[in-house]
Design a protein around this motif. Structure first.
Motif, short mmCIF file in Angstrom:
data_model
loop_
_atom_site.label_atom_id
_atom_site.label_comp_id
_atom_site.label_asym_id
_atom_site.label_seq_id
_atom_site.Cartn_x
_atom_site.Cartn_y
_atom_site.Cartn_z
N MET A 1 -7.21 12.24 -4.68
CA MET A 1 -7.44 10.90 -4.91
C MET A 1 -7.46 10.13 -3.84
O MET A 1 -6.54 10.46 -2.81
N ILE A 2 -7.12 8.45 -4.30
CA ILE A 2 -7.45 7.80 -2.94
C ILE A 2 -6.61 6.70 -3.79
O ILE A 2 -7.37 6.17 -4.75
N ARG A 3 -5.63 6.11 -2.89
CA ARG A 3 -5.04 4.78 -3.65
C ARG A 3 -5.47 3.57 -2.77
O ARG A 3 -5.47 4.08 -1.53
N GLY A 4 -5.13 2.95 -2.96
CA GLY A 4 -4.87 1.57 -1.90
C GLY A 4 -3.48 1.27 -2.48
O GLY A 4 -2.46 1.04 -3.09
N VAL A 5 -3.31 1.40 -1.32
CA VAL A 5 -1.83 0.54 -0.25
C VAL A 5 -2.33 -1.14 0.08
O VAL A 5 -2.87 -1.15 1.24
N ARG A 6 -1.65 -2.18 -0.64
CA ARG A 6 -1.56 -3.27 -0.22
C ARG A 6 -0.56 -3.85 0.79
O ARG A 6 0.74 -3.71 0.27
N GLY A 7 -1.25 -5.03 1.35
CA GLY A 7 0.39 -5.68 1.95
C GLY A 7 -0.25 -7.20 2.46
O GLY A 7 -1.41 -7.47 2.87
N ALA A 8 0.67 -8.10 2.29
CA ALA A 8 0.39 -9.21 3.23
C ALA A 8 1.66 -9.69 4.42
O ALA A 8 2.76 -9.92 3.46
N THR A 9 1.18 -10.67 4.61
CA THR A 9 2.54 -11.33 5.55
C THR A 9 1.38 -12.47 5.91
O THR A 9 0.59 -13.19 6.00
N THR A 10 2.51 -14.05 6.76
CA THR A 10 2.01 -14.82 6.96
C THR A 10 2.07 -15.53 8.34
O THR A 10 3.03 -14.95 8.92
N LEU A 26 3.71 -5.51 9.79
CA LEU A 26 3.36 -5.21 8.74
C LEU A 26 2.97 -3.56 8.30
O LEU A 26 2.74 -3.12 7.53
N TYR A 27 1.33 -4.03 9.28
CA TYR A 27 1.29 -2.02 9.41
C TYR A 27 2.17 -1.35 9.73
O TYR A 27 2.43 0.36 8.21
N LEU A 28 3.44 -1.41 10.30
CA LEU A 28 4.60 -0.56 10.93
C LEU A 28 5.41 -0.31 9.56
O LEU A 28 6.18 0.58 9.02
N ALA A 29 5.23 -1.68 8.58
CA ALA A 29 6.34 -1.52 7.56
C ALA A 29 4.80 0.02 6.41
O ALA A 29 5.60 0.03 5.39
N LEU A 30 4.46 -0.99 6.36
CA LEU A 30 3.37 -0.50 5.24
C LEU A 30 2.62 1.23 5.18
O LEU A 30 2.78 2.38 4.98
N ILE A 31 2.91 1.88 6.79
CA ILE A 31 3.02 3.16 7.15
C ILE A 31 4.53 3.66 7.17
O ILE A 31 4.98 4.74 6.18
N SER A 32 5.48 3.16 6.93
CA SER A 32 6.96 3.40 6.54
C SER A 32 7.23 3.22 5.45
O SER A 32 7.70 5.05 5.04
N GLU A 33 6.98 2.86 4.92
CA GLU A 33 7.28 2.61 3.34
C GLU A 33 6.54 3.65 1.82
O GLU A 33 6.78 4.11 1.70
N ASN A 34 5.20 4.06 3.25
CA ASN A 34 3.90 5.46 2.61
C ASN A 34 4.27 6.81 3.39
O ASN A 34 3.26 7.15 2.76
N GLU A 35 5.01 6.71 4.37
CA GLU A 35 4.74 7.40 4.86
C GLU A 35 3.64 8.02 5.23
O GLU A 35 2.64 9.03 5.10
N ASN A 95 -5.80 8.26 1.39
CA ASN A 95 -5.71 9.58 0.48
C ASN A 95 -4.41 10.89 0.24
O ASN A 95 -3.55 9.94 1.21
N THR A 96 -4.38 10.89 -0.85
CA THR A 96 -2.68 10.85 -1.25
C THR A 96 -2.87 11.51 -2.56
O THR A 96 -3.17 11.63 -3.76
N GLU A 97 -1.46 11.84 -2.62
CA GLU A 97 -1.17 12.91 -4.19
C GLU A 97 -0.66 12.07 -4.88
O GLU A 97 -0.19 12.52 -6.27
N LYS A 98 0.17 10.81 -4.48
CA LYS A 98 1.15 10.19 -4.43
C LYS A 98 0.22 9.65 -5.91
O LYS A 98 -0.63 8.67 -6.15
N ASP A 99 1.62 8.88 -6.91
CA ASP A 99 1.12 8.26 -7.93
C ASP A 99 1.50 7.35 -7.73
O ASP A 99 1.28 6.38 -7.21
N GLN A 100 0.18 6.51 -8.71
CA GLN A 100 0.00 4.49 -8.91
C GLN A 100 1.39 4.14 -8.83
O GLN A 100 1.83 3.36 -7.87
N GLN A 101 1.87 4.75 -9.18
CA GLN A 101 3.27 3.88 -9.58
C GLN A 101 4.42 4.07 -8.17
O GLN A 101 5.26 3.14 -8.37
N ASP A 102 4.08 5.34 -7.24
CA ASP A 102 5.01 4.79 -6.30
C ASP A 102 4.74 5.04 -4.92
O ASP A 102 5.10 5.25 -3.18
#
Length: 122
Positions: A1-10, A26-35, A95-102
């Motif tokens: 499954m391909i999921r979108g992982v979104r983020g934003a900063t200013t 922002l990259y590092l936070a997205l990487i960490s939060e989503n392993e 590419n992840t097996e996580k559900d959308q809400q996760d």
């Protein structure tokens, strides 16, 4: 499954160092939060508002160990009147097996106003 992982900063101003630094955060936070591992990322799109042009925010990806070969593309955000200025948005296709809400989407600095419904306190 391909999921979108979104983020934003200013950023506070159109400055090369700030653009790369805040994008890297922002990259590092997205990487960490989503392993995330670079090998699981199909591609990354980064958009910026019209008032950002001092640097390509994609340069931040090169500062992250192991992310050298992940395809990344920068583009302009639609110039909507009244939109949040000096904003950098990231969309990772993972590419992840996580559900959308996760999936954990990350909003930093003034970008938290874009999706208050996704903030940890909600």
């Amino acid at each position: 499954m391909i999921r979108g992982v979104r983020g934003a900063t200013t950023v506070n101003k159109n400055d090369e160092t700030l653009i790369v630094r805040e994008t890297e955060k922002l990259y590092l936070a997205l990487i960490s939060e989503n392993e995330l591992k670079a090998d699981s990322v199909a591609s990354v799109f980064i958009s910026v508002t019209d008032d950002i042009n001092a640097a390509f925010p994609a340069r931040a990806q090169r500062n992250i160990e192991g992310w050298k070969y992940v395809p990344v593309m920068c583009m302009k955000e639609i110039a909507v009147p009244g939109a949040l200025p000096l904003c950098i948005r990231i969309m990772m296709h993972v590419n992840t097996e996580k559900d959308q809400q996760d999936i954990h989407h990350v909003y930093l600095n003034k970008a938290v106003s874009l999706r208050p419904d996704l903030q940890p306190s909600n």
